[in-house]
Design a protein around this motif. Sequence first.
Motif, PDB file in Angstrom:
ATOM      1  N   PRO A 158      -2.900  -4.518   9.956  1.00  0.00           N
ATOM      2  CA  PRO A 158      -4.245  -4.669  10.282  1.00  0.00           C
ATOM      3  C   PRO A 158      -4.926  -3.079  10.470  1.00  0.00           C
ATOM      4  CG  PRO A 158      -2.246  -4.083  11.192  1.00  0.00           C
ATOM      5  CD  PRO A 158      -1.285  -4.315  10.344  1.00  0.00           C
ATOM      6  N   GLY A 159      -6.242  -3.826   9.863  1.00  0.00           N
ATOM      7  CA  GLY A 159      -6.931  -2.875   9.431  1.00  0.00           C
ATOM      8  C   GLY A 159      -7.310  -2.681   8.591  1.00  0.00           C
ATOM      9  N   TRP A 160      -6.785  -3.229   6.817  1.00  0.00           N
ATOM     10  CA  TRP A 160      -6.716  -3.012   5.925  1.00  0.00           C
ATOM     11  C   TRP A 160      -8.743  -3.049   5.163  1.00  0.00           C
ATOM     12  CZ3 TRP A 160      -8.510  -6.513   1.861  1.00  0.00           C
ATOM     13  CH2 TRP A 160      -8.642  -8.086   2.559  1.00  0.00           C
ATOM     14  N   MET A 161      -9.282  -4.031   6.113  1.00  0.00           N
ATOM     15  CA  MET A 161     -10.199  -4.282   5.468  1.00  0.00           C
ATOM     16  C   MET A 161     -11.187  -3.188   6.089  1.00  0.00           C
ATOM     17  SD  MET A 161     -11.447  -8.353   6.429  1.00  0.00           S
ATOM     18  CE  MET A 161     -11.625  -8.060   7.862  1.00  0.00           C
ATOM     19  N   GLN A 162     -11.073  -2.431   6.638  1.00  0.00           N
ATOM     20  CA  GLN A 162     -12.056  -1.232   7.101  1.00  0.00           C
ATOM     21  C   GLN A 162     -11.349  -0.066   6.486  1.00  0.00           C
ATOM     22  OE1 GLN A 162     -10.143  -3.221  10.110  1.00  0.00           O
ATOM     23  NE2 GLN A 162     -12.487  -4.356   9.957  1.00  0.00           N
ATOM     24  N   ARG A 163     -10.153   0.237   5.717  1.00  0.00           N
ATOM     25  CA  ARG A 163     -10.060   1.199   5.044  1.00  0.00           C
ATOM     26  C   ARG A 163     -10.109   1.122   3.666  1.00  0.00           C
ATOM     27  NH1 ARG A 163      -3.868   1.276   7.090  1.00  0.00           N
ATOM     28  NH2 ARG A 163      -4.418   2.155   9.203  1.00  0.00           N
ATOM     29  N   SER A 164     -10.839   2.726   3.701  1.00  0.00           N
ATOM     30  CA  SER A 164     -10.754   2.536   1.474  1.00  0.00           C
ATOM     31  C   SER A 164      -9.974   3.025   0.883  1.00  0.00           C
ATOM     32  CB  SER A 164     -12.395   3.562   1.466  1.00  0.00           C
ATOM     33  OG  SER A 164     -11.406   5.280   2.113  1.00  0.00           O
ATOM     34  N   SER A 165      -9.284   3.186   1.436  1.00  0.00           N
ATOM     35  CA  SER A 165      -7.333   3.464   0.774  1.00  0.00           C
ATOM     36  C   SER A 165      -6.873   2.141  -0.050  1.00  0.00           C
ATOM     37  CB  SER A 165      -6.520   4.187   1.597  1.00  0.00           C
ATOM     38  OG  SER A 165      -6.458   3.838   2.814  1.00  0.00           O
ATOM     39  N   VAL A 166      -7.596   0.919   0.693  1.00  0.00           N
ATOM     40  CA  VAL A 166      -6.848  -0.249   0.264  1.00  0.00           C
ATOM     41  C   VAL A 166      -8.166  -0.532  -0.337  1.00  0.00           C
ATOM     42  CG1 VAL A 166      -6.465  -2.537   0.842  1.00  0.00           C
ATOM     43  CG2 VAL A 166      -5.033  -0.324   1.752  1.00  0.00           C
ATOM     44  N   LEU A 167      -9.714  -0.926   0.262  1.00  0.00           N
ATOM     45  CA  LEU A 167     -10.088  -1.782  -0.254  1.00  0.00           C
ATOM     46  C   LEU A 167     -11.009  -1.128  -1.813  1.00  0.00           C
ATOM     47  CD1 LEU A 167     -13.013  -2.181   2.689  1.00  0.00           C
ATOM     48  CD2 LEU A 167     -11.017  -3.585   1.685  1.00  0.00           C
ATOM     49  N   LYS A 225       9.714  11.471   6.850  1.00  0.00           N
ATOM     50  CA  LYS A 225      10.141  11.654   7.787  1.00  0.00           C
ATOM     51  C   LYS A 225       9.399  11.502   8.717  1.00  0.00           C
ATOM     52  CE  LYS A 225      13.520  15.716   7.227  1.00  0.00           C
ATOM     53  NZ  LYS A 225      13.858  14.744   5.304  1.00  0.00           N
ATOM     54  N   ARG A 226       9.235  10.957   9.402  1.00  0.00           N
ATOM     55  CA  ARG A 226       8.451  10.599  10.636  1.00  0.00           C
ATOM     56  C   ARG A 226       8.146  10.605  11.863  1.00  0.00           C
ATOM     57  NH1 ARG A 226       6.509   4.860   9.939  1.00  0.00           N
ATOM     58  NH2 ARG A 226       7.193   4.205   8.142  1.00  0.00           N
ATOM     59  N   LEU A 227       7.356  11.661  11.086  1.00  0.00           N
ATOM     60  CA  LEU A 227       7.001  13.046  12.696  1.00  0.00           C
ATOM     61  C   LEU A 227       5.979  12.576  13.869  1.00  0.00           C
ATOM     62  CD1 LEU A 227       6.356  16.101  10.405  1.00  0.00           C
ATOM     63  CD2 LEU A 227       8.397  15.672  11.276  1.00  0.00           C
ATOM     64  N   PHE A 228       4.946  12.057  13.284  1.00  0.00           N
ATOM     65  CA  PHE A 228       4.563  11.644  14.592  1.00  0.00           C
ATOM     66  C   PHE A 228       3.766  10.535  13.819  1.00  0.00           C
ATOM     67  CE2 PHE A 228       2.284  15.517  13.592  1.00  0.00           C
ATOM     68  CZ  PHE A 228       1.260  15.760  13.183  1.00  0.00           C
ATOM     69  N   LYS A 229       2.681   9.481  14.704  1.00  0.00           N
ATOM     70  CA  LYS A 229       1.799   8.800  14.219  1.00  0.00           C
ATOM     71  C   LYS A 229       0.361   9.121  12.951  1.00  0.00           C
ATOM     72  CE  LYS A 229      -1.091   4.983  15.795  1.00  0.00           C
ATOM     73  NZ  LYS A 229      -1.334   4.336  14.383  1.00  0.00           N
ATOM     74  N   ASP A 230       0.328   9.253  11.616  1.00  0.00           N
ATOM     75  CA  ASP A 230      -0.373   9.121  11.178  1.00  0.00           C
ATOM     76  C   ASP A 230      -0.465  10.846  10.739  1.00  0.00           C
ATOM     77  OD1 ASP A 230      -1.937   6.727  11.390  1.00  0.00           O
ATOM     78  OD2 ASP A 230      -3.273   7.441  12.837  1.00  0.00           O
ATOM     79  N   GLY A 231       0.595  11.007  10.719  1.00  0.00           N
ATOM     80  CA  GLY A 231       1.202  12.726  10.299  1.00  0.00           C
ATOM     81  C   GLY A 231       1.391  12.440   8.380  1.00  0.00           C
ATOM     82  N   PRO A 232       1.301  14.107   7.726  1.00  0.00           N
ATOM     83  CA  PRO A 232       2.065  14.196   6.780  1.00  0.00           C
ATOM     84  C   PRO A 232       2.966  13.329   6.840  1.00  0.00           C
ATOM     85  CG  PRO A 232       1.286  16.195   7.780  1.00  0.00           C
ATOM     86  CD  PRO A 232       1.449  15.648   9.496  1.00  0.00           C
ATOM     87  N   ARG A 233       2.965  12.974   4.534  1.00  0.00           N
ATOM     88  CA  ARG A 233       4.396  12.381   4.471  1.00  0.00           C
ATOM     89  C   ARG A 233       4.431  12.479   3.540  1.00  0.00           C
ATOM     90  NH1 ARG A 233       0.919   7.240   6.542  1.00  0.00           N
ATOM     91  NH2 ARG A 233       0.877   8.952   8.421  1.00  0.00           N
ATOM     92  N   THR A 234       5.492  12.541   3.335  1.00  0.00           N
ATOM     93  CA  THR A 234       5.903  12.773   1.513  1.00  0.00           C
ATOM     94  C   THR A 234       5.719  11.006   0.966  1.00  0.00           C
ATOM     95  OG1 THR A 234       7.685  11.494   2.036  1.00  0.00           O
ATOM     96  CG2 THR A 234       7.784  13.939   1.376  1.00  0.00           C
ATOM     97  N   LEU A 235       5.561   9.697   1.157  1.00  0.00           N
ATOM     98  CA  LEU A 235       5.749   8.564   0.700  1.00  0.00           C
ATOM     99  C   LEU A 235       5.832   7.864   2.003  1.00  0.00           C
ATOM    100  CD1 LEU A 235       5.404   6.501  -1.416  1.00  0.00           C
ATOM    101  CD2 LEU A 235       7.555   6.335  -1.269  1.00  0.00           C
ATOM    102  N   GLY A 247       1.014  -0.767  -0.160  1.00  0.00           N
ATOM    103  CA  GLY A 247       0.002   0.290  -0.076  1.00  0.00           C
ATOM    104  C   GLY A 247       1.362   1.509   0.011  1.00  0.00           C
ATOM    105  N   ILE A 248       0.375   1.970  -1.074  1.00  0.00           N
ATOM    106  CA  ILE A 248       1.218   3.314  -1.154  1.00  0.00           C
ATOM    107  C   ILE A 248       0.237   4.841  -1.110  1.00  0.00           C
ATOM    108  CG2 ILE A 248       3.315   2.366  -2.577  1.00  0.00           C
ATOM    109  CD1 ILE A 248       1.747   4.361  -4.783  1.00  0.00           C
ATOM    110  N   GLY A 249       0.880   5.472  -0.310  1.00  0.00           N
ATOM    111  CA  GLY A 249       0.254   7.023  -0.065  1.00  0.00           C
ATOM    112  C   GLY A 249       0.874   7.743   1.152  1.00  0.00           C
ATOM    113  N   GLY A 250       0.291   9.417   0.258  1.00  0.00           N
ATOM    114  CA  GLY A 250       1.458  10.026   0.834  1.00  0.00           C
ATOM    115  C   GLY A 250       0.238  11.630   0.835  1.00  0.00           C
ATOM    116  N   ASN A 251       0.743  12.757   1.399  1.00  0.00           N
ATOM    117  CA  ASN A 251      -0.188  14.642   0.716  1.00  0.00           C
ATOM    118  C   ASN A 251       0.931  15.572   1.240  1.00  0.00           C
ATOM    119  OD1 ASN A 251       0.509  13.941   4.410  1.00  0.00           O
ATOM    120  ND2 ASN A 251      -1.365  14.538   4.051  1.00  0.00           N
ATOM    121  N   ILE A 252       1.665  14.931   0.931  1.00  0.00           N
ATOM    122  CA  ILE A 252       2.476  16.450   0.716  1.00  0.00           C
ATOM    123  C   ILE A 252       3.679  16.692  -0.158  1.00  0.00           C
ATOM    124  CG2 ILE A 252       5.078  17.259   2.042  1.00  0.00           C
ATOM    125  CD1 ILE A 252       4.879  15.927   4.317  1.00  0.00           C
ATOM    126  N   GLY A 253       3.050  17.717  -0.823  1.00  0.00           N
ATOM    127  CA  GLY A 253       3.414  17.793  -2.235  1.00  0.00           C
ATOM    128  C   GLY A 253       3.240  17.789  -3.719  1.00  0.00           C
TER     129      GLY A 253
END
Length: 164
Positions: free
Chosen positions: A145-154, A113-123, A36-42
Amino acid sequence: MVKRKQLNKELTLIFTSHFPYNAQQESHKRHRALLGIGGNIGDVIRRFEHLFFFLKRQNMVDIVETSPLLKNPPFGFLEQDDFTNGLILVKTDMTPRELLRYVLRVEKQFGRKRLFKDGPRTLDIDLIFYDDITMESEILTLPHPGWMQRSSVLIPLSYMAHQE
């Protein structure tokens, strides 16, 4: 070229030149893993395209298939931009722990860069599945864990032919 399909007011599917993608050649590597890949910076879409080419040039994994991308709201820490997420099905000869170490190095190379849990990230790269292995350790839990509850995966998974 990027195409968008609005699913509802919060969710948008994004189609790019390599998301979705299906490999033409069969990989001879032994294990299948869904990343699973995700990001929200840049410029996340551009970063994912760069990640695609980066992984294609490596001999550690073979890309079998990718999903379309999904723009969706954050969870956990909500005071941040929406995320773009997708899935990459790979074949590898690495063990689950070796693959985890590898994707953590890739994240760093892409400026994570891991700033805090569930925080913004480049990748962010998560191991969702690895073959049919179930495991729980301090550093890795499979399936994720939790993949079945995440629309970002399903939702991206529902568009893939080689569904796990």
